[in-house]
Motif scaffolding. Structure first.
Motif, PDB file in Angstrom:
ATOM      1  N   ASP A   1       0.867  -1.180   0.000  1.00 55.09           N
ATOM      2  CA  ASP A   1       0.000   0.000   0.000  1.00 55.09           C
ATOM      3  C   ASP A   1       0.908   1.236   0.000  1.00 55.09           C
ATOM      4  O   ASP A   1       1.082   1.891   1.026  1.00 55.09           O
ATOM      5  CB  ASP A   1      -0.913  -0.007   1.233  1.00 55.09           C
ATOM      6  N   SER A   2       1.475   1.528  -1.154  1.00 56.80           N
ATOM      7  CA  SER A   2       2.496   2.575  -1.233  1.00 56.80           C
ATOM      8  C   SER A   2       1.956   3.944  -0.835  1.00 56.80           C
ATOM      9  O   SER A   2       2.645   4.731  -0.185  1.00 56.80           O
ATOM     10  CB  SER A   2       3.091   2.631  -2.639  1.00 56.80           C
ATOM     11  N   GLU A   3       0.713   4.241  -1.211  1.00 57.74           N
ATOM     12  CA  GLU A   3       0.144   5.543  -0.892  1.00 57.74           C
ATOM     13  C   GLU A   3       0.018   5.742   0.615  1.00 57.74           C
ATOM     14  O   GLU A   3       0.371   6.793   1.160  1.00 57.74           O
ATOM     15  CB  GLU A   3      -1.227   5.699  -1.552  1.00 57.74           C
ATOM     16  N   PHE A   4      -0.464   4.703   1.302  1.00 57.39           N
ATOM     17  CA  PHE A   4      -0.620   4.771   2.755  1.00 57.39           C
ATOM     18  C   PHE A   4       0.733   4.973   3.434  1.00 57.39           C
ATOM     19  O   PHE A   4       0.898   5.842   4.292  1.00 57.39           O
ATOM     20  CB  PHE A   4      -1.279   3.498   3.282  1.00 57.39           C
TER      21      PHE A   4
ATOM     22  N   LEU B   1      11.085   2.279  -3.758  1.00 58.56           N
ATOM     23  CA  LEU B   1       9.674   2.375  -4.143  1.00 58.56           C
ATOM     24  C   LEU B   1       9.509   3.243  -5.385  1.00 58.56           C
ATOM     25  O   LEU B   1       8.865   2.845  -6.357  1.00 58.56           O
ATOM     26  CB  LEU B   1       8.850   2.963  -2.993  1.00 58.56           C
ATOM     27  N   LEU B   2      10.102   4.445  -5.366  1.00 60.14           N
ATOM     28  CA  LEU B   2       9.922   5.377  -6.478  1.00 60.14           C
ATOM     29  C   LEU B   2      10.570   4.883  -7.758  1.00 60.14           C
ATOM     30  O   LEU B   2      10.137   5.237  -8.853  1.00 60.14           O
ATOM     31  CB  LEU B   2      10.470   6.759  -6.110  1.00 60.14           C
TER      32      LEU B   2
ATOM     33  N   GLN C   1       3.854   9.576  -7.971  1.00 61.07           N
ATOM     34  CA  GLN C   1       4.408   9.382  -6.628  1.00 61.07           C
ATOM     35  C   GLN C   1       5.704  10.170  -6.453  1.00 61.07           C
ATOM     36  O   GLN C   1       5.992  10.662  -5.358  1.00 61.07           O
ATOM     37  CB  GLN C   1       4.622   7.893  -6.358  1.00 61.07           C
ATOM     38  N   ILE C   2       6.489  10.281  -7.518  1.00 57.17           N
ATOM     39  CA  ILE C   2       7.696  11.112  -7.445  1.00 57.17           C
ATOM     40  C   ILE C   2       7.292  12.565  -7.192  1.00 57.17           C
ATOM     41  O   ILE C   2       7.900  13.261  -6.373  1.00 57.17           O
ATOM     42  CB  ILE C   2       8.523  10.986  -8.745  1.00 57.17           C
ATOM     43  N   LYS C   3       6.251  13.035  -7.881  1.00 56.49           N
ATOM     44  CA  LYS C   3       5.761  14.402  -7.682  1.00 56.49           C
ATOM     45  C   LYS C   3       5.346  14.625  -6.227  1.00 56.49           C
ATOM     46  O   LYS C   3       5.622  15.676  -5.648  1.00 56.49           O
ATOM     47  CB  LYS C   3       4.562  14.689  -8.593  1.00 56.49           C
ATOM     48  N   ASN C   4       4.674  13.635  -5.653  1.00 58.22           N
ATOM     49  CA  ASN C   4       4.230  13.759  -4.263  1.00 58.22           C
ATOM     50  C   ASN C   4       5.406  13.954  -3.320  1.00 58.22           C
ATOM     51  O   ASN C   4       5.344  14.766  -2.383  1.00 58.22           O
ATOM     52  CB  ASN C   4       3.429  12.520  -3.850  1.00 58.22           C
TER      53      ASN C   4
ATOM     54  N   LEU D   1      14.507  12.804 -16.335  1.00 58.75           N
ATOM     55  CA  LEU D   1      15.187  14.100 -16.212  1.00 58.75           C
ATOM     56  C   LEU D   1      14.275  15.266 -16.547  1.00 58.75           C
ATOM     57  O   LEU D   1      14.139  16.205 -15.760  1.00 58.75           O
ATOM     58  CB  LEU D   1      16.441  14.117 -17.108  1.00 58.75           C
ATOM     59  N   GLN D   2      13.637  15.231 -17.703  1.00 58.54           N
ATOM     60  CA  GLN D   2      12.799  16.356 -18.118  1.00 58.54           C
ATOM     61  C   GLN D   2      11.627  16.600 -17.174  1.00 58.54           C
ATOM     62  O   GLN D   2      11.416  17.738 -16.721  1.00 58.54           O
ATOM     63  CB  GLN D   2      12.299  16.160 -19.556  1.00 58.54           C
ATOM     64  N   PRO D   3      10.828  15.572 -16.847  1.00 57.21           N
ATOM     65  CA  PRO D   3       9.691  15.856 -15.957  1.00 57.21           C
ATOM     66  C   PRO D   3      10.102  16.312 -14.554  1.00 57.21           C
ATOM     67  O   PRO D   3       9.454  17.184 -13.974  1.00 57.21           O
ATOM     68  CB  PRO D   3       8.918  14.535 -15.910  1.00 57.21           C
ATOM     69  N   ILE D   4      11.175  15.746 -14.005  1.00 57.14           N
ATOM     70  CA  ILE D   4      11.622  16.176 -12.676  1.00 57.14           C
ATOM     71  C   ILE D   4      12.164  17.597 -12.736  1.00 57.14           C
ATOM     72  O   ILE D   4      11.845  18.435 -11.891  1.00 57.14           O
ATOM     73  CB  ILE D   4      12.675  15.199 -12.097  1.00 57.14           C
ATOM     74  N   PHE D   5      12.971  17.879 -13.768  1.00 56.37           N
ATOM     75  CA  PHE D   5      13.500  19.237 -13.910  1.00 56.37           C
ATOM     76  C   PHE D   5      12.359  20.239 -14.054  1.00 56.37           C
ATOM     77  O   PHE D   5      12.361  21.298 -13.408  1.00 56.37           O
ATOM     78  CB  PHE D   5      14.438  19.331 -15.121  1.00 56.37           C
ATOM     79  N   SER D   6      11.383  19.937 -14.896  1.00 57.69           N
ATOM     80  CA  SER D   6      10.259  20.851 -15.122  1.00 57.69           C
ATOM     81  C   SER D   6       9.489  21.111 -13.831  1.00 57.69           C
ATOM     82  O   SER D   6       9.062  22.245 -13.567  1.00 57.69           O
ATOM     83  CB  SER D   6       9.318  20.285 -16.185  1.00 57.69           C
ATOM     84  N   ARG D   7       9.332  20.063 -13.051  1.00 54.09           N
ATOM     85  CA  ARG D   7       8.611  20.198 -11.772  1.00 54.09           C
ATOM     86  C   ARG D   7       9.347  21.162 -10.832  1.00 54.09           C
ATOM     87  O   ARG D   7       8.728  22.022 -10.198  1.00 54.09           O
ATOM     88  CB  ARG D   7       8.472  18.817 -11.125  1.00 54.09           C
TER      89      ARG D   7
END
Length: 202
Positions: free
Chosen positions: A30-33, A62-63, A70-73, A104-110
């Motif tokens: 239950d990764s979210e919990f 996990l990530l 989940q990385i964004k969270n 790389l791109q999505p994490i950098f953009s975030r």
């Protein structure tokens, strides 16, 4: 969660090792919990000396297998503004990017979306991240500077000038532009960058 709290807070090093061992096996159920629980644990704890073991043994594995949401969270945990927590997160996402360059791109953009409101701490953190990118993907790193070559935003300039890793003609031209600004922060950052770039050119 009371049992996990007890292990982490009351049983010393042995309890923390048991905590990590148990959660590293259970978190996939239950990764979210469990991520929500770990966030609560970290945010309520004033001692950040054990962050590395949580990220290395539980969160990173996990990530590595999770979707980007989940990385964004976890990236959003940086909003707490705690330096050691934020650096632990950045070091972990650098590991994730090394394992999977498509991140790389999505994490950098975030992270980039927060540059405009970066204070002194976040300037340091984002510069650290940009330096790490240079070692992973030089082309991506130089493209960031290319996109921001004419920026007049003090936060952007301070991040860019604090992340200089190597001499580059285009970066030098940008630094010259910033050094002539009427804005004190831009001028100071530009002048410091010119000195650094001249040293790196030798």
């Amino acid at each position: 969660s009371d049992f996990y709290d007890y292990l982490w807070t009351k049983k010393g090093e042995e309890g923390k090792l048991a905590f990590v061992t148990i959660l590293s096996k259970k978190i996939n159920l239950d990764s979210e919990f469990f991520l929500t629980y770990i966030r609560k644990l970290i945010f309520s704890d004033k001692d950040y000396s054990d962050l590395d073991i949580l990220f290395e043994k539980i969160i990173y594995p996990l990530l590595k297998k999770s979707d980007f949401n989940q990385i964004k969270n976890v990236l959003d945990w940086m909003k707490k503004g705690e330096e050691s927590l934020n650096f632990a997160i950045i070091k972990m996402v650098v590991r994730l990017i090394k394992a999977d360059k498509s991140l790389l791109q999505p994490i950098f953009s975030r992270l980039e979306s927060n540059w405009l409101v970066a204070d002194e701490l976040y300037v340091k953190i984002y510069a650290y991240f940009l330096k790490a990118i240079y070692k992973i993907d030089g082309d991506f790193y130089f493209n960031v500077y290319k996109r921001y070559k004419n920026t007049r935003g003090p936060n952007f300039v301070e991040i860019l000038t604090n992340a200089i890793c190597v001499y580059d003609e285009q970066i030098f031209k940008s630094a010259e532009l910033w050094s002539k600004s009427g804005n004190i922060r831009l001028k100071k950052a530009g002048q410091s960058a010119i000195k650094l770039l001249k040293r790196k050119k030798k």
